[in-house]
Design a protein around this motif. Structure first.
Motif, PDB file in Angstrom:
ATOM      1  N   ARG A 116       0.834  -1.200   0.000  1.00 30.61           N
ATOM      2  CA  ARG A 116       0.000   0.000   0.000  1.00 30.61           C
ATOM      3  C   ARG A 116       0.871   1.253   0.000  1.00 30.61           C
ATOM      4  O   ARG A 116       2.083   1.201   0.200  1.00 30.61           O
ATOM      5  CB  ARG A 116      -0.920   0.020   1.225  1.00 30.61           C
ATOM      6  CG  ARG A 116      -2.106  -0.938   1.138  1.00 30.61           C
ATOM      7  CD  ARG A 116      -2.948  -0.824   2.399  1.00 30.61           C
ATOM      8  NE  ARG A 116      -4.154  -1.634   2.357  1.00 30.61           N
ATOM      9  CZ  ARG A 116      -5.316  -1.240   1.884  1.00 30.61           C
ATOM     10  NH1 ARG A 116      -5.447  -0.021   1.373  1.00 30.61           N
ATOM     11  NH2 ARG A 116      -6.374  -2.033   1.918  1.00 30.61           N
ATOM     12  N   GLY A 117       0.246   2.387  -0.213  1.00 29.23           N
ATOM     13  CA  GLY A 117       0.943   3.666  -0.123  1.00 29.23           C
ATOM     14  C   GLY A 117       2.059   3.786  -1.133  1.00 29.23           C
ATOM     15  O   GLY A 117       1.901   3.551  -2.327  1.00 29.23           O
ATOM     16  N   GLY A 118       3.250   4.148  -0.644  1.00 32.33           N
ATOM     17  CA  GLY A 118       4.389   4.364  -1.517  1.00 32.33           C
ATOM     18  C   GLY A 118       4.904   3.096  -2.165  1.00 32.33           C
ATOM     19  O   GLY A 118       5.685   3.157  -3.120  1.00 32.33           O
ATOM     20  N   ASP A 119       4.491   1.925  -1.662  1.00 32.24           N
ATOM     21  CA  ASP A 119       4.921   0.656  -2.239  1.00 32.24           C
ATOM     22  C   ASP A 119       3.936   0.128  -3.268  1.00 32.24           C
ATOM     23  O   ASP A 119       4.127  -0.969  -3.797  1.00 32.24           O
ATOM     24  CB  ASP A 119       5.096  -0.396  -1.136  1.00 32.24           C
ATOM     25  CG  ASP A 119       6.230  -0.049  -0.186  1.00 32.24           C
ATOM     26  OD1 ASP A 119       7.251   0.476  -0.666  1.00 32.24           O
ATOM     27  OD2 ASP A 119       6.085  -0.290   1.033  1.00 32.24           O
ATOM     28  N   ALA A 120       2.880   0.874  -3.546  1.00 34.25           N
ATOM     29  CA  ALA A 120       1.861   0.411  -4.489  1.00 34.25           C
ATOM     30  C   ALA A 120       2.423   0.353  -5.907  1.00 34.25           C
ATOM     31  O   ALA A 120       3.274   1.159  -6.291  1.00 34.25           O
ATOM     32  CB  ALA A 120       0.647   1.330  -4.444  1.00 34.25           C
ATOM     33  N   LEU A 144      -6.467  -0.652  -4.755  1.00 33.80           N
ATOM     34  CA  LEU A 144      -5.298   0.224  -4.859  1.00 33.80           C
ATOM     35  C   LEU A 144      -5.489   1.333  -5.895  1.00 33.80           C
ATOM     36  O   LEU A 144      -4.624   2.207  -6.021  1.00 33.80           O
ATOM     37  CB  LEU A 144      -4.056  -0.597  -5.205  1.00 33.80           C
ATOM     38  CG  LEU A 144      -3.600  -1.640  -4.177  1.00 33.80           C
ATOM     39  CD1 LEU A 144      -2.314  -2.317  -4.646  1.00 33.80           C
ATOM     40  CD2 LEU A 144      -3.401  -1.025  -2.798  1.00 33.80           C
TER      41      LEU A 144
END
Length: 436
Positions: A116-120, A144
């Motif tokens: 999630r977030g910056g790792d999406a 996502l």
């Protein structure tokens, strides 16, 4: 571009989906993209924990720890692999679907925990033949808020009806009226809606692409590609010996007229879709034909029993790679490509067909539709009608009597239409398009 692939089948397993995606992942990495693969711990085609790692294919690999939230592993190409749980499968269709369903759900759980977030990712790709992964890709994409590219290598949803999927998986537990409703209407409708929601649906044949587009689906064709190393190989007859131990010059009939036998090799999945029982029955009727079947699958034990009962000249070997597989090809005079007699298979082209064509291996194609047309138009071998024993017998007799080996047309067709470079660049074009 950050690419997330969801697949039930992946390295270090061996098979058509595994080869396709190893090739594509290598292409993406070489062109500067980041790749994460969510896949179950390697186990195909084995049914019990640990069997894969004691097999010829898996014995050099080490199993990573299993966690519900997924376990990170680095692949052989440098890609990141998120290993997810799976259920020990069996040979029945119900067990295989359950295995795939558990792994698909585990993929969704692990991805939403870890990415999630910056790792999406920038884009999510799901790939069949494991049908539950289509739904997993759709779910991850929607949560996502990233585009979903659904790769549908088999003819879904048409195969649900053609293979009586629900009846075979759960027919003894459900009334026939319910299985008919699920196969004819409910499940095809659900799958079609998921395909329409995808930013793009990637298929491997022109005919299936046209069919999906008529249903309002944004379908694109990316054929399975053969590697440059395969393209650069010398023709098969220049690298292998005939049954007499001599090498025939390219252009001679194959096998030579004096040969008393023809060796026919099948390498791949040994399952329902391939309908290899017809090959075994036909081989029992054709003097001079010898068959080897290399691979594993749901029909393996039944085919061995059939061959024993009929006294067919058929040998069976487990999945293998490298020099062991090369020795089998050294034995072979011709290669077999086979699909069962169901309407959806007319829109299917097995990827092994391209590998045989590019090496100029004479082909016995028990196929119809687009695959049969490719073999015939490129003069790559002989074609028999799926499910028709007499037709297969006639084709085998033609092999024994001697046929012309494929010429440059077959190889050039593959170079122009199904090379790795074409496959990789076409996929990149689609990914850039859906991400723009």
């Amino acid at each position: 571009m950050r690419i997330l692939l969801l697949s039930h089948y992946y390295w270090p397993e061996v098979g058509a989906p595994q080869r396709r995606w190893t090739t594509l992942v290598r292409h993406f990495l070489n062109h500067g993209h980041q790749v994460v693969v969510a896949a179950p711990h390697p186990h195909y085609p084995h049914t019990r924990r640990g069997e894969f790692f004691s097999s010829k294919v898996g014995r050099r690999n080490v199993r990573v720890e299993a966690k519900l939230s997924g376990t990170w592993e680095t692949g052989e190409l440098g890609e990141r692999i998120l290993r997810v749980p799976y259920l020990h499968s069996g040979t029945s269709m119900a067990r295989q679907l359950l295995d795939q369903g558990v792994a698909a759900a585990g993929s969704v759980n692990a991805i939403l925990r870890r990415m999630r977030g910056g790792d999406a990712p920038d884009v999510v790709i799901s790939t069949t033949p494991a049908l539950p992964f289509l739904f997993a890709g759709d779910t991850v994409s929607r949560i996502l808020n990233v585009p979903h590219v659904a790769e549908v290598r088999d003819v879904w949803p048409d195969l649900i009806r053609d293979l009586s999927l629900v009846t075979n998986a759960a027919g003894k537990y459900l009334p026939s009226s319910l299985t008919a409703l699920l196969e004819e209407k409910a499940l095809p409708s659900i799958l079609t809606r998921v395909q329409r929601r995808a930013a793009a649906v990637v298929v491997t044949t022109d005919s299936f692409c046209a069919r999906l587009r008529r249903r309002g689906i944004n379908a694109e064709v990316v054929r399975s590609g053969v590697s440059q190393s395969e393209i650069d190989q010398a023709p098969h007859r220049e690298t292998t010996s005939s049954t007499s131990g001599e090498i025939s010059a390219v252009g001679e009939s194959w096998p030579a007229a004096a040969s008393e036998r023809t060796n026919l090799l099948y390498v791949g999945t040994v399952g329902r879709s391939q309908d290899l029982s017809t090959v075994i029955v036909a081989a029992s009727k054709v003097p001079g034909i010898y068959v080897r079947i290399i691979g594993d699958g749901a029909d393996g034990s039944g085919l061995r029993a059939l061959a024993s009962t009929l006294g067919s000249p058929v040998e069976f070997f487990e999945q293998t790679t490298g020099t062991d597989l090369a020795e089998h090809w050294g034995w072979a005079d011709a290669g077999l490509v086979s699909l069962g007699d169901v309407p959806a298979h007319t829109h299917t082209v097995p990827s092994k067909l391209y590998s045989l064509m590019v090496r100029r291996v004479p082909i016995l194609g028990i196929v119809a539709g687009e695959a049969a047309e490719i073999i015939s138009s490129s003069k790559a071998g002989v074609v028999a009608s799926p499910g028709d024993i007499d037709s297969i017998v006639t084709a085998m007799q033609a092999l024994v009597q001697g046929i012309e080996p494929p010429d440059e047309r077959a190889r050039q067709w593959v170079v122009d239409n199904a090379s790795v470079e074409i496959m990789g660049h076409e996929y990149e074009r689609i990914l850039r398009q859906v991400c723009s």
